[in-house]
Enzyme design. Structure first.
Site, PDB file in Angstrom:
ATOM      1  N   LEU A 133       0.851  -1.184   0.000  1.00  0.00           N
ATOM      2  CA  LEU A 133       0.000   0.000   0.000  1.00  0.00           C
ATOM      3  C   LEU A 133       0.889   1.236   0.000  1.00  0.00           C
ATOM      4  O   LEU A 133       1.990   1.219   0.548  1.00  0.00           O
ATOM      5  CB  LEU A 133      -0.903   0.015   1.238  1.00  0.00           C
ATOM      6  N   ASP A 134       0.409   2.300  -0.609  1.00  0.00           N
ATOM      7  CA  ASP A 134       1.169   3.547  -0.632  1.00  0.00           C
ATOM      8  C   ASP A 134       1.337   4.100   0.777  1.00  0.00           C
ATOM      9  O   ASP A 134       0.587   3.761   1.693  1.00  0.00           O
ATOM     10  CB  ASP A 134       0.460   4.581  -1.507  1.00  0.00           C
ATOM     11  N   LEU A 135       2.312   4.996   0.926  1.00  0.00           N
ATOM     12  CA  LEU A 135       2.621   5.606   2.222  1.00  0.00           C
ATOM     13  C   LEU A 135       1.380   6.159   2.911  1.00  0.00           C
ATOM     14  O   LEU A 135       1.133   5.887   4.089  1.00  0.00           O
ATOM     15  CB  LEU A 135       3.643   6.728   2.014  1.00  0.00           C
ATOM     16  N   THR A 137      -1.772   5.494   2.355  1.00  0.00           N
ATOM     17  CA  THR A 137      -2.943   4.625   2.262  1.00  0.00           C
ATOM     18  C   THR A 137      -3.001   3.713   3.479  1.00  0.00           C
ATOM     19  O   THR A 137      -2.000   3.107   3.857  1.00  0.00           O
ATOM     20  CB  THR A 137      -2.886   3.768   0.977  1.00  0.00           C
ATOM     21  N   HIS A 231       0.222   4.028  -7.690  1.00  0.00           N
ATOM     22  CA  HIS A 231      -0.726   5.148  -7.646  1.00  0.00           C
ATOM     23  C   HIS A 231      -1.875   4.980  -8.637  1.00  0.00           C
ATOM     24  O   HIS A 231      -2.458   5.969  -9.109  1.00  0.00           O
ATOM     25  CB  HIS A 231      -0.010   6.471  -7.920  1.00  0.00           C
TER      26      HIS A 231
END
Length: 246
Positions: A133-135, A137, A231
């Site tokens: 998962l993104d930072l 998220t 993203h």
């Protein structure tokens, strides 16, 4: 951390090697490690993989081979483990915490916390996040406790039997409440992090969405990714005029 398999009638004439590769889906690389460390047993005795098993024999594979995980430094962290067994664990990742260490997050990534936890339970295994998962998220992240489970989850992802769902808040109200965004994504020119729609050089990227709830000027949307580009949700939502709130 053992896997057991009882030899069936349709295994007659097959070697242990064949069963490990084609029935239990153990990769050639992992099988080499298991053979080298003598971790394959037939009826509780070490066996050669060229052996032809008999119906009813019990095949056991021991995955508890110690691994060097000193490449990640341990950091004590407070995180919520939602599920855990001997094979993997699922934890709730808050927004603002990266999964992997980096120059700017050398000691405060989720992997650093898992390393500290593995040390506390005496588990000498590499840190293997199954999904990412993104930072910024939040959501569920699975960490495999051995190579075999990581490989199993990876195969499920490729076969589309492992499905990831995301909930996101976006600007505006949708005229079409469900839909599919099929637009290629590439790295934005001159940037290491940013991504954008690029019809010429982008990779195939597909997002399915469904509006769950609407508010005054924003919407709660469920997204299911058919592909997993960096993203992807952020770029796809923005491309149809519904940028993420953050």
């Amino acid at each position: 951390m053992k896997l057991e398999y009882q030899i069936q009638k349709n295994d007659i004439g097959k070697t242990i090697h064949h069963i490990l590769i084609f029935e239990l889906n153990i990769s050639a690389r992992l099988l080499t490690k298991l053979i080298k460390n003598e971790k394959i047993f037939l009826n509780q005795k070490k066996c050669h993989t060229k052996t032809i098993a008999k119906v009813g024999d019990l095949l056991e594979i021991d995955f508890s081979i110690p691994e060097d995980n000193t490449n990640i430094l341990p950091t004590k962290m407070n995180f919520s483990i939602l599920y855990e067994d001997e094979w993997f664990l699922v934890l709730d990742k808050p927004a603002g915490i990266p999964i992997h260490p980096s120059q700017s997050h050398y000691m405060d990534s989720l992997s650093n916390g898992i390393k500290f936890y593995f040390d506390s339970i005496k588990l000498a295994k590499k840190i293997r996040p199954v999904n990412r998962l993104d930072l910024n998220t939040s959501g569920l992240v699975i960490f495999a406790k051995c190579e075999y489970i990581q490989e199993s989850f990876s195969k499920q992802m490729l076969q589309k039997t492992f499905q990831k769902e995301y909930l996101c808040l976006v600007h505006g109200l949708f005229s079409k409440k469900t839909g599919t965004i099929n637009l290629p994504i590439a790295r934005k020119q001159g940037s290491i992090i940013e991504r954008c729609i690029d019809q010429k050089n982008g990779q195939s990227s597909i997002t399915h969405y469904k509006v769950i709830q609407e508010f005054k000027n924003y919407s709660l949307v469920k997204c299911i990714l058919e592909t997993g580009r960096t993203h992807q949700i952020r770029v796809h939502m923005a491309s149809i005029g519904h940028a993420l709130l953050r």
